[in-house]
Design an enzyme around this catalytic site. Structure first.
Site, PDB file in Angstrom:
ATOM      1  N   ARG A 239      10.155 -63.564  -5.569  1.00 35.97           N
ATOM      2  CA  ARG A 239      11.198 -62.617  -5.175  1.00 35.97           C
ATOM      3  C   ARG A 239      10.594 -61.221  -5.212  1.00 35.97           C
ATOM      4  O   ARG A 239       9.849 -60.881  -6.154  1.00 35.97           O
ATOM      5  CB  ARG A 239      12.395 -62.692  -6.118  1.00 35.97           C
ATOM      6  CG  ARG A 239      13.307 -63.880  -5.903  1.00 35.97           C
ATOM      7  CD  ARG A 239      14.045 -63.820  -4.564  1.00 35.97           C
ATOM      8  NE  ARG A 239      14.959 -64.923  -4.345  1.00 35.97           N
ATOM      9  CZ  ARG A 239      14.650 -66.042  -3.678  1.00 35.97           C
ATOM     10  NH1 ARG A 239      13.442 -66.207  -3.165  1.00 35.97           N
ATOM     11  NH2 ARG A 239      15.559 -66.972  -3.485  1.00 35.97           N
ATOM     12  N   GLU A 268      14.273 -56.079   1.233  1.00 37.18           N
ATOM     13  CA  GLU A 268      14.069 -56.998   2.350  1.00 37.18           C
ATOM     14  C   GLU A 268      15.181 -56.775   3.341  1.00 37.18           C
ATOM     15  O   GLU A 268      16.338 -56.755   2.920  1.00 37.18           O
ATOM     16  CB  GLU A 268      14.122 -58.461   1.879  1.00 37.18           C
ATOM     17  CG  GLU A 268      12.781 -58.974   1.456  1.00 37.18           C
ATOM     18  CD  GLU A 268      12.808 -60.425   0.998  1.00 37.18           C
ATOM     19  OE1 GLU A 268      13.630 -61.196   1.539  1.00 37.18           O
ATOM     20  OE2 GLU A 268      12.008 -60.773   0.131  1.00 37.18           O
ATOM     21  N   HIS A 287       9.454 -63.397   4.509  1.00 32.59           N
ATOM     22  CA  HIS A 287      10.132 -64.393   3.667  1.00 32.59           C
ATOM     23  C   HIS A 287      10.238 -65.740   4.389  1.00 32.59           C
ATOM     24  O   HIS A 287      11.350 -66.238   4.648  1.00 32.59           O
ATOM     25  CB  HIS A 287      11.520 -63.881   3.245  1.00 32.59           C
ATOM     26  CG  HIS A 287      12.008 -64.521   1.971  1.00 32.59           C
ATOM     27  ND1 HIS A 287      12.826 -63.877   1.078  1.00 32.59           N
ATOM     28  CD2 HIS A 287      11.796 -65.757   1.439  1.00 32.59           C
ATOM     29  CE1 HIS A 287      13.102 -64.680   0.062  1.00 32.59           C
ATOM     30  NE2 HIS A 287      12.479 -65.837   0.261  1.00 32.59           N
TER      31      HIS A 287
END
Ligand code: DGY
Length: 343
Positions: A239, A268, A287
């Site tokens: 993360r 993000e 991601h």
């Protein structure tokens, strides 16, 4: 005839899972590419019994409080840091997630990133595309050896272990740090346990696989980055906020470490003018750790199963918490509730 339970699905997921949910439930689907705005989620959950959501949907106490009939939250991901587990637990709402089915896809991507950073693949691609490939260069684009190097795995859950396995395939010496020692995996894979500071100081590659919790937030900050070797490469497929991105920019600019490869960032998405994207020694992808056809289909089926199990009142694969000790270089060692490592 018994009424079908109403469920809100916050994005189109692979049809294999959606079909299962449609057969049993009255499905309301958000068709947008971007996450539904908070006010839409609040409105939609008002009469829902089930919620199937993504890691980019903040399912906080307000959302949970706005859903009096909610019986299950099913996350289409393994990490659940976007969900207020405490608020869900207080209401007795199980939170399902998708462990296991994305382990190898994510471990493969981790290794792809590690190799890309070590062998300067994106710099090479850019050079060729820009017409700067003029000859075979004895001193051009020299990178780091992966074979035989030391890999430090931070967080030895399913994905961390799968990355360690790949490392052993490359004849790497693999150190790991986790809040719990794993003697079985140490023996099976020939891994060596290390305190986080020692791992950071010794590893040529540091790969992060912890869940995001208050304790792992900025686990890799200035102090940790300065502890790493100047030749080391940091890989993050866990993360984004596990790494202090401002400290990372400084570390890459000033040569505290050699390079970084990130599947996850904070924030993000990363804005296109973010300083990290100007650095040649940083590889960033959007991601995509679990982004294989098979993994995403299996995640969809598992998320659907969890949703249906929850709507039917049965158990689902829940994201648990446990008491354990986690080492944080900035805040010292402490006993705390943490989620299981990313699985
Ligand atoms: C997860 O599952 O938590 C990944 O980050 C996305 O698949």
């Amino acid at each position: 005839m018994k009424e079908k339970p109403i469920v809100y699905v916050t994005r189109r997921i692979p049809e294999a899972g959606l079909r299962m949910v449609r057969e049993v439930c009255d499905v309301r689907l958000w068709e947008g590419e971007l996450p539904p705005p908070k006010e839409v989620i609040l409105r939609e959950v008002a009469d829902c019994e089930g919620l199937l959501c993504l890691l980019s949907d903040p399912i906080d106490a307000e959302v949970i409080g706005a859903a009096p009939r909610l019986r299950v939250i099913s996350q289409y991901a393994v990490g659940v840091d976007n969900i207020d587990l405490g608020a869900a637990t207080a209401r007795g709402i199980p939170v399902g997630h998708t462990p296991g089915v994305l382990t190898d896809a994510t471990a493969d991507l981790t290794f792809a990133l590690l190799l890309a950073a070590a062998r300067r693949i994106s710099e090479g691609i850019e050079k060729v595309k820009a017409g700067r490939w003029r000859t075979w260069e004895p001193l051009g684009l020299l990178g780091a050896d992966v074979w035989g190097a030391t890999l430090g795995v931070v967080g030895l859950g399913r994905i961390g272990a799968a990355v360690a396995r790949r490392g052993r395939g490359f004849q790497m010496h693999v150190l790991y740090h986790d809040s719990i020692r794993k003697p079985d995996l140490e023996a099976e894979l020939g891994l060596e346990y290390a305190e986080l500071d020692d791992l950071l100081a010794q590893a040529d590659f540091v790969s992060l696989h912890t869940p995001l919790t208050p304790e792992t937030h900025h686990l890799i900050g200035e102090e940790a980055l300065r502890r790493m070797k100047p030749t080391a490469i940091l890989v993050n497929t866990a993360r984004g906020p596990v790494v202090d991105i401002e400290a990372l920019v400084q570390a890459l600019r000033e040569g505290w470490i050699a390079a970084a490869a990130l599947d996850v960032t904070d924030p993000e998405p990363l804005p296109p003018d973010h300083p990290l994207l100007e650095l040649p020694n940083c590889v960033v992808v959007p991601h995509i750790g679990s982004a294989t056809v098979t993994a995403r289909e299996r995640m969809a089926v598992m998320a659907a199963e969890n949703l249906l199990a929850g709507c039917g009142g049965n158990g689902c694969r829940t994201a648990s918490t446990r008491k354990s000790t986690i080492r944080n270089t900035q805040h010292g060692t402490r006993e705390t509730e943490v989620q299981e490592p990313l699985q």
